[in-house]
Design a protein around this motif. Structure first.
Motif, PDB file in Angstrom:
ATOM      1  N   GLY A   1      -6.634 -11.329   5.272  1.00  0.00           N
ATOM      2  CA  GLY A   1      -6.480 -11.706   3.881  1.00  0.00           C
ATOM      3  C   GLY A   1      -5.919 -10.635   2.971  1.00  0.00           C
ATOM      4  N   TRP A   2      -5.659  -9.445   3.512  1.00  0.00           N
ATOM      5  CA  TRP A   2      -5.131  -8.363   2.683  1.00  0.00           C
ATOM      6  C   TRP A   2      -3.626  -8.479   2.531  1.00  0.00           C
ATOM      7  CZ3 TRP A   2      -8.151  -4.717   0.255  1.00  0.00           C
ATOM      8  CH2 TRP A   2      -9.493  -4.659   0.644  1.00  0.00           C
ATOM      9  N   ASN A   3      -3.121  -8.134   1.332  1.00  0.00           N
ATOM     10  CA  ASN A   3      -1.675  -8.132   1.109  1.00  0.00           C
ATOM     11  C   ASN A   3      -1.003  -6.972   1.835  1.00  0.00           C
ATOM     12  OD1 ASN A   3      -1.510 -10.412  -0.521  1.00  0.00           O
ATOM     13  ND2 ASN A   3      -2.068  -9.270  -2.342  1.00  0.00           N
ATOM     14  N   SER A   4      -1.678  -5.827   1.912  1.00  0.00           N
ATOM     15  CA  SER A   4      -1.145  -4.701   2.668  1.00  0.00           C
ATOM     16  C   SER A   4      -1.715  -4.754   4.078  1.00  0.00           C
ATOM     17  CB  SER A   4      -1.527  -3.383   1.996  1.00  0.00           C
ATOM     18  OG  SER A   4      -2.932  -3.224   1.993  1.00  0.00           O
ATOM     19  N   GLY A   5      -1.080  -4.012   4.989  1.00  0.00           N
ATOM     20  CA  GLY A   5      -1.596  -4.004   6.347  1.00  0.00           C
ATOM     21  C   GLY A   5      -0.504  -3.853   7.376  1.00  0.00           C
ATOM     22  N   LEU A   6      -0.869  -4.092   8.635  1.00  0.00           N
ATOM     23  CA  LEU A   6       0.069  -4.094   9.751  1.00  0.00           C
ATOM     24  C   LEU A   6       0.372  -5.549  10.077  1.00  0.00           C
ATOM     25  CD1 LEU A   6      -1.537  -1.330   9.883  1.00  0.00           C
ATOM     26  CD2 LEU A   6      -1.041  -1.337  12.326  1.00  0.00           C
ATOM     27  N   HIS A   7       1.392  -6.089   9.424  1.00  0.00           N
ATOM     28  CA  HIS A   7       1.660  -7.521   9.490  1.00  0.00           C
ATOM     29  C   HIS A   7       2.799  -7.865  10.441  1.00  0.00           C
ATOM     30  CE1 HIS A   7      -0.042  -7.945   5.134  1.00  0.00           C
ATOM     31  NE2 HIS A   7      -0.996  -7.901   6.042  1.00  0.00           N
ATOM     32  N   TRP A   8       2.572  -8.871  11.266  1.00  0.00           N
ATOM     33  CA  TRP A   8       3.627  -9.508  12.060  1.00  0.00           C
ATOM     34  C   TRP A   8       3.324 -10.996  11.976  1.00  0.00           C
ATOM     35  CZ3 TRP A   8       7.613  -6.601  13.677  1.00  0.00           C
ATOM     36  CH2 TRP A   8       8.590  -7.202  14.479  1.00  0.00           C
ATOM     37  N   ALA A   9       3.760 -11.598  10.871  1.00  0.00           N
ATOM     38  CA  ALA A   9       3.252 -12.903  10.454  1.00  0.00           C
ATOM     39  C   ALA A   9       3.581 -14.043  11.412  1.00  0.00           C
ATOM     40  CB  ALA A   9       3.759 -13.236   9.058  1.00  0.00           C
TER      41      ALA A   9
ATOM     42  N   GLY B   1       0.789  -1.224   0.000  1.00  0.00           N
ATOM     43  CA  GLY B   1       0.000   0.000   0.000  1.00  0.00           C
ATOM     44  C   GLY B   1       0.820   1.271   0.000  1.00  0.00           C
ATOM     45  N   GLY B   2       2.092   1.166  -0.385  1.00  0.00           N
ATOM     46  CA  GLY B   2       2.958   2.331  -0.418  1.00  0.00           C
ATOM     47  C   GLY B   2       3.689   2.599   0.877  1.00  0.00           C
ATOM     48  N   GLY B   3       3.532   1.720   1.859  1.00  0.00           N
ATOM     49  CA  GLY B   3       4.187   1.917   3.146  1.00  0.00           C
ATOM     50  C   GLY B   3       5.681   1.655   3.080  1.00  0.00           C
ATOM     51  N   GLY B   4       6.469   2.492   3.753  1.00  0.00           N
ATOM     52  CA  GLY B   4       7.908   2.292   3.801  1.00  0.00           C
ATOM     53  C   GLY B   4       8.288   1.313   4.898  1.00  0.00           C
TER      54      GLY B   4
END
Length: 272
Positions: free
Chosen positions: A236-244, A210-213
């Motif tokens: 399920g979103w590719n962008s986001g606040l991820h900590w997999a 989503g353009g996030g650095g």
């Protein structure tokens, strides 16, 4: 031991700075080199905005300090909603953006100043995460520092501890983000040229986030500056606040995140 170090002109130094939020000059007091020192010198200090001047830095700046039982932490990232957009370019990530008392990114140049070391100090970095089900988790890394701007503010972290999992080094082999430079849509420093995910070829991880650095490697499993997704739209979103390493198996965008740093004394190992 803080009081054994001479911080001449830092703790009680009256200066005149331009208040960027008000657009006028306001007298401000430099209260310490960072939030850790402020809490050490004033144990009853409460959380809030302070003015700091790290050692070797000519221009003081404001930060938000989380004053916790284990010391003062300097916040450099906070996400709680969609009010502040994180799809910014390199120059903005370098300078910083947002509201220090709410969602913000402190700025790569300021984080570099805070973590470049010296005077026997290292930095610990802590990531706090909140989900949509009432759960929380954290990850802490010793020896946290950034490289110079010429090194694209390369990420360096030491030992991990916590209950969120070591997402920076990766949920699986080959996606370690430690040692990679920071990437934005206009300054790509990731390890994809391209990366192949099934039948998808990815050249620039920042675009898919989503353009996030962030400090992407082969995109990686830690990324907290993508699009913020509300409840019901966070899986399920590719962008986001991820900590997999914390949530899965489907991509899970956290409800909130906070990143902050604390100064610690270097361990000195002496030969017997």
């Amino acid at each position: 031991m803080w009081d054994r170090i001479i911080f001449c002109g830092l703790v009680i130094c009256l200066i005149c700075l331009t208040d960027q939020t008000q657009g006028q000059k306001t007298p401000l007091v430099v209260q310490g080199t960072d939030c850790t020192q402020i809490k050490t010198l004033s144990p009853r200090a409460t959380s809030g905005v302070y003015v700091i001047q790290p050692a070797g830095v000519t221009s003081p700046f404001k930060v938000y300090c989380e004053m916790l039982v284990d010391g003062g932490w300097t916040v450099f990232q906070r996400r709680t909603g969609a009010e502040v957009l994180f799809n910014r370019k390199w120059a903005v990530y370098k300078q910083g953006f947002g509201n220090l008392q709410k969602d913000h990114w402190l700025g790569l140049s300021k984080v570099f100043d805070l973590t470049k070391g010296g005077r026997g100090l290292n930095s610990t970095m802590r990531v706090d995460l909140w989900d949509f089900e009432g759960g929380t988790a954290f990850a802490e890394y010793s020896d946290f520092r950034l490289g110079t701007e010429k090194e694209a503010y390369k990420l360096n972290v030491g030992a991990y501890k916590g209950n969120a999992g070591d997402a920076i080094r990766g949920k699986y082999a080959g996606i370690d983000q430690n040692g990679f430079g920071f990437s934005t849509t206009d300054k790509d420093n990731d390890g994809c040229s391209p990366c192949i995910f099934g039948d998808i070829a990815e050249n620039t991880c920042s675009f898919s986030e989503g353009g996030g650095g962030w400090w992407y490697s082969r995109c990686g499993s830690a990324s907290l500056n993508g699009d913020w997704h509300p409840a019901g739209e966070h899986i399920g979103w590719n962008s986001g606040l991820h900590w997999a390493t914390w949530k899965g198996p489907a991509p899970y965008s956290a409800r909130a995140s906070r990143m902050m740093i604390k100064s610690v004394w270097k361990k000195i190992i002496t030969a017997n």
